[in-house]
Design an enzyme around this catalytic site. Structure first.
Site, PDB file in Angstrom:
ATOM      1  N   ASN A  42       5.443  -1.082  -3.708  1.00 34.71           N
ATOM      2  CA  ASN A  42       4.574  -0.547  -3.042  1.00 34.71           C
ATOM      3  C   ASN A  42       4.204   1.152  -3.486  1.00 34.71           C
ATOM      4  OD1 ASN A  42       2.969  -0.308  -0.470  1.00 34.71           O
ATOM      5  ND2 ASN A  42       4.385   1.266   0.036  1.00 34.71           N
TER       6      ASN A  42
ATOM      7  N   GLY B 103       6.245   9.713   3.951  1.00 32.91           N
ATOM      8  CA  GLY B 103       6.792   8.177   4.048  1.00 32.91           C
ATOM      9  C   GLY B 103       6.664   7.459   2.953  1.00 32.91           C
ATOM     10  N   CYS B 104       7.613   6.616   2.779  1.00 34.10           N
ATOM     11  CA  CYS B 104       7.504   5.682   1.569  1.00 34.10           C
ATOM     12  C   CYS B 104       6.606   4.482   1.650  1.00 34.10           C
ATOM     13  CB  CYS B 104       9.235   5.019   1.200  1.00 34.10           C
ATOM     14  SG  CYS B 104       9.926   6.224   0.435  1.00 34.10           S
ATOM     15  N   VAL B 105       6.565   4.001   2.913  1.00 28.96           N
ATOM     16  CA  VAL B 105       5.539   2.791   3.155  1.00 28.96           C
ATOM     17  C   VAL B 105       4.433   3.245   4.162  1.00 28.96           C
ATOM     18  CG1 VAL B 105       5.550   0.482   3.942  1.00 28.96           C
ATOM     19  CG2 VAL B 105       7.694   1.173   2.931  1.00 28.96           C
TER      20      VAL B 105
END
Lengths: 176, 105
Positions: A42, B103-105
């Site tokens: 992602n 944030g990572c996601v």
């Protein structure tokens, strides 16, 4: 802060450093080892990097329709598992308490959810929607008697190692 | 940290070019910022994302991640990558005058 004035330049992120490519090999099917590949994929996609995920061996559990929503984790053989908030390792004998793996998996799912991180299937879909590619390993699929229809619908194909070598040409490769 | 003149207004930006004071932002500035990252025209769909990001930032105090926009803001991941190609999280926050998401996601 200074009051220096600058000419308006394109922001640093517009310089993407050329055609970066990443191939991530997912070889583990436990809940704790499923996420690193997904999060890295992602992150790579959000940075404009062409990204391929290759599921091999136990990693196929991440894209097997029957198992992908039932990944588990255990403290057996994992000395990094500690009692929450302490430095005390969970004694190995605790892994053998009936229901312990189920409880630990539930706990981890909850912690992941609390961080607002999607479950594995949703994360895979997010990666695909972002332009990522999913591939399954032929030898592992043969061994586990899995066909493409048995896998998450976004898996593009079951490919052999030769095909993987071709698609990972020039890529940074991560083995997880 | 430095100041940049954008659309005739002096605004504070960080080392990467992101605005650091959301209150200095305006739609006029957004249009100029978009052109600066090769988005020549901001369509209604772009504005929908930008405005949602700003509203969410005003409440949460941090920039929404793509995941948050797709689940709460009603704009899908694919669409965000179409509207703000290749680096949607950074491009969206840049145009919206917000810090890039942490944030990572």
């Amino acid at each position: 802060m200074t009051t220096e004035q600058q000419e308006m330049a394109a922001p640093a992120f517009m310089d993407d450093g050329g055609d970066r490519k990443m191939a991530i090999i997912c070889s583990k099917g436990t809940l704790d080892m499923a996420y690193p590949g997904l999060i890295l994929a992602n992150g790579a996609l959000e940075n404009g990097i062409e990204t391929h995920l290759f599921f091999t061996f136990w990693g196929l559990d991440m894209v097997n329709r029957k198992t992908m929503n039932k990944l588990t984790m255990t403290s057996a053989g994992n000395t990094s598992m500690r009692f929450p908030g302490t430095s005390i390792s969970m004694p190995q004998w605790m892994s053998w308490i009936p229901g312990m793996t189920k409880f630990q998996s539930w706990m981890m799912r909850k912690q992941i959810r609390d961080l607002d991180v999607p479950k594995v299937a949703d994360m895979l879909q997010h990666v695909v929607d972002a332009g990522g590619h999913l591939w399954a390993c032929k030898m592992s699929a043969d061994m586990m008697k899995l066909e493409l229809d048995d896998l998450f619908e976004e898996v593009e194909d079951i490919i052999n190692v030769d095909a993987f070598m071709n698609l990972s040409e020039g890529a940074q490769v991560l083995f997880i | 940290m430095a100041n940049q003149v954008i659309a005739g207004h002096e605004v504070a930006v960080d080392d990467e070019g992101f605005m650091t004071d959301p209150s200095q932002w305006s739609e006029e500035i957004a249009t100029v910022l978009a052109k600066n990252i090769a988005i020549d025209t901001l369509t209604d769909d772009h504005w929908k994302v930008i405005k949602w990001l700003r509203e969410d930032f005003a409440v949460e105090g941090e920039t929404a991640t793509l995941r948050r926009v797709s689940t709460l803001g009603g704009v899908g991941t694919k669409e965000m990558y179409t509207l703000f190609p290749k680096k949607p999280a950074k491009k969206m926050s840049y145009v919206a005058g917000l810090p890039k998401p942490k944030g990572c996601v």
